[in-house]
Design an enzyme around this catalytic site. Sequence first.
Site, short mmCIF file in Angstrom:
data_model
loop_
_atom_site.label_atom_id
_atom_site.label_comp_id
_atom_site.label_asym_id
_atom_site.label_seq_id
_atom_site.Cartn_x
_atom_site.Cartn_y
_atom_site.Cartn_z
N GLY A 194 51.54 22.04 -30.20
CA GLY A 194 53.11 22.41 -30.67
C GLY A 194 53.55 23.70 -30.12
O GLY A 194 54.63 23.62 -29.76
N GLU A 243 52.60 30.64 -32.67
CA GLU A 243 52.56 29.34 -33.29
C GLU A 243 53.98 28.64 -33.19
O GLU A 243 54.94 29.53 -33.03
CB GLU A 243 52.43 29.50 -34.81
CG GLU A 243 50.84 29.58 -35.25
CD GLU A 243 50.51 28.39 -35.58
OE1 GLU A 243 50.91 27.30 -35.04
OE2 GLU A 243 49.38 28.29 -36.26
N ASP A 284 54.26 26.80 -41.84
CA ASP A 284 54.62 25.70 -42.94
C ASP A 284 54.00 26.62 -44.28
O ASP A 284 54.60 27.59 -44.89
CB ASP A 284 54.37 24.55 -42.75
CG ASP A 284 55.05 23.64 -43.78
OD1 ASP A 284 55.85 23.90 -44.39
OD2 ASP A 284 54.52 22.20 -43.79
N GLY A 340 50.97 27.81 -44.28
CA GLY A 340 50.34 28.85 -43.82
C GLY A 340 48.77 28.47 -43.83
O GLY A 340 47.94 29.71 -43.39
N ASN A 341 48.30 27.44 -44.02
CA ASN A 341 46.91 27.04 -44.13
C ASN A 341 46.39 27.40 -42.72
O ASN A 341 45.07 27.95 -42.56
CB ASN A 341 46.89 25.74 -44.59
CG ASN A 341 46.98 25.43 -45.99
OD1 ASN A 341 46.78 26.44 -46.80
ND2 ASN A 341 47.29 24.32 -46.49
N ARG A 391 57.84 16.09 -28.48
CA ARG A 391 57.55 17.28 -28.00
C ARG A 391 58.59 17.71 -26.65
O ARG A 391 58.47 18.96 -26.52
CB ARG A 391 56.23 17.19 -27.56
CG ARG A 391 55.04 17.11 -28.89
CD ARG A 391 53.57 17.48 -28.33
NE ARG A 391 52.60 17.05 -29.45
CZ ARG A 391 52.51 17.51 -30.54
NH1 ARG A 391 52.91 18.55 -30.81
NH2 ARG A 391 51.42 17.08 -31.19
#
Length: 188
Positions: free
Chosen positions: A57, A111, A115, A117-118, A177
Site C-alpha cells: 500500500g 505506512e 487502522d 495499529g496491529n 492502487r
Amino acid sequence: MEEVNKMYLNIFFTFHNAVFESYISENEINNAVSAVANKINEQYKEQDVVFIAVLNGSFMFCADLLKKINLKCEVSFVKMKSYEGTETTGKINELIGLSEDLRGKAVILVEDIVDTGNTLERLSEILISKGVKSAQIATLLYKPEAYKKKIPIDYVGIEIPNEFVLGYGLDYDGLGRNLSKIYKLKHH
Ligand code: 5GP
C-alpha cells in the site's frame, strides 16, 4: 454524454460491486505529503535516516514523500507476511525483504494507513529487536477512532474517520492502487 460519463467516473468507482466515491483530492494529498516531508526534514537535520516502506500500500506515498525529503537517506521496502503457526504460537507475522543491518540506525517506517495499529505494533517490535537507534512512524492516513495501541504516530498526513478507503496505493481486493485520488466506500 461522454462528458457526463467522465464526470460520473470521476466521482464514483465500482469495484467488485462496491461503490466508492471521491474523498480526498490530489491537491489535498500533495499538501499532506509536503507537510509530513517538511516536518521530517526539520526533525532529522544533519542526521542519516533509513526509510522503510511497508508494501504494497505505501508505494505511492513513499515515492512522493521521498521526492520531498532533502536528507541523506536510504530507502528500503518490506512486506509483512502472515501465516498460521502452531497451536500455541497462533498467527505469526514475519517481516520479509529486510536485508540491511539496522543496528544503530535512525529508522522511519512509511505506512499508507494506520487502522487498529496491529501491523505497526508488530513492525516496531521487529525493528527494536534489530537494534535500531530510533524508530518513528510516518503514515499518510490515520484512523484515530480505530487505533487501539499506545505507540505514538509521529507524522500523520490526514486523519480520517472509520471509513474504508482506496486509491493512491490502497486497494480493495487487489484493485484501485493506481488511482491518484482517494475514494471511500459509499454507504447505501
Ligand atoms: P492495522 O494493522 O493498523 O489495523 O491495518 C493496517 C493495514 O490494513 C493497512 O496497511 C492496510 O493494508 C489495511 N487497511 C486498513 N484500513 C484500510 C482502508 O480503509 N482501506 C484499505 N484499502 N486498506 C486498509
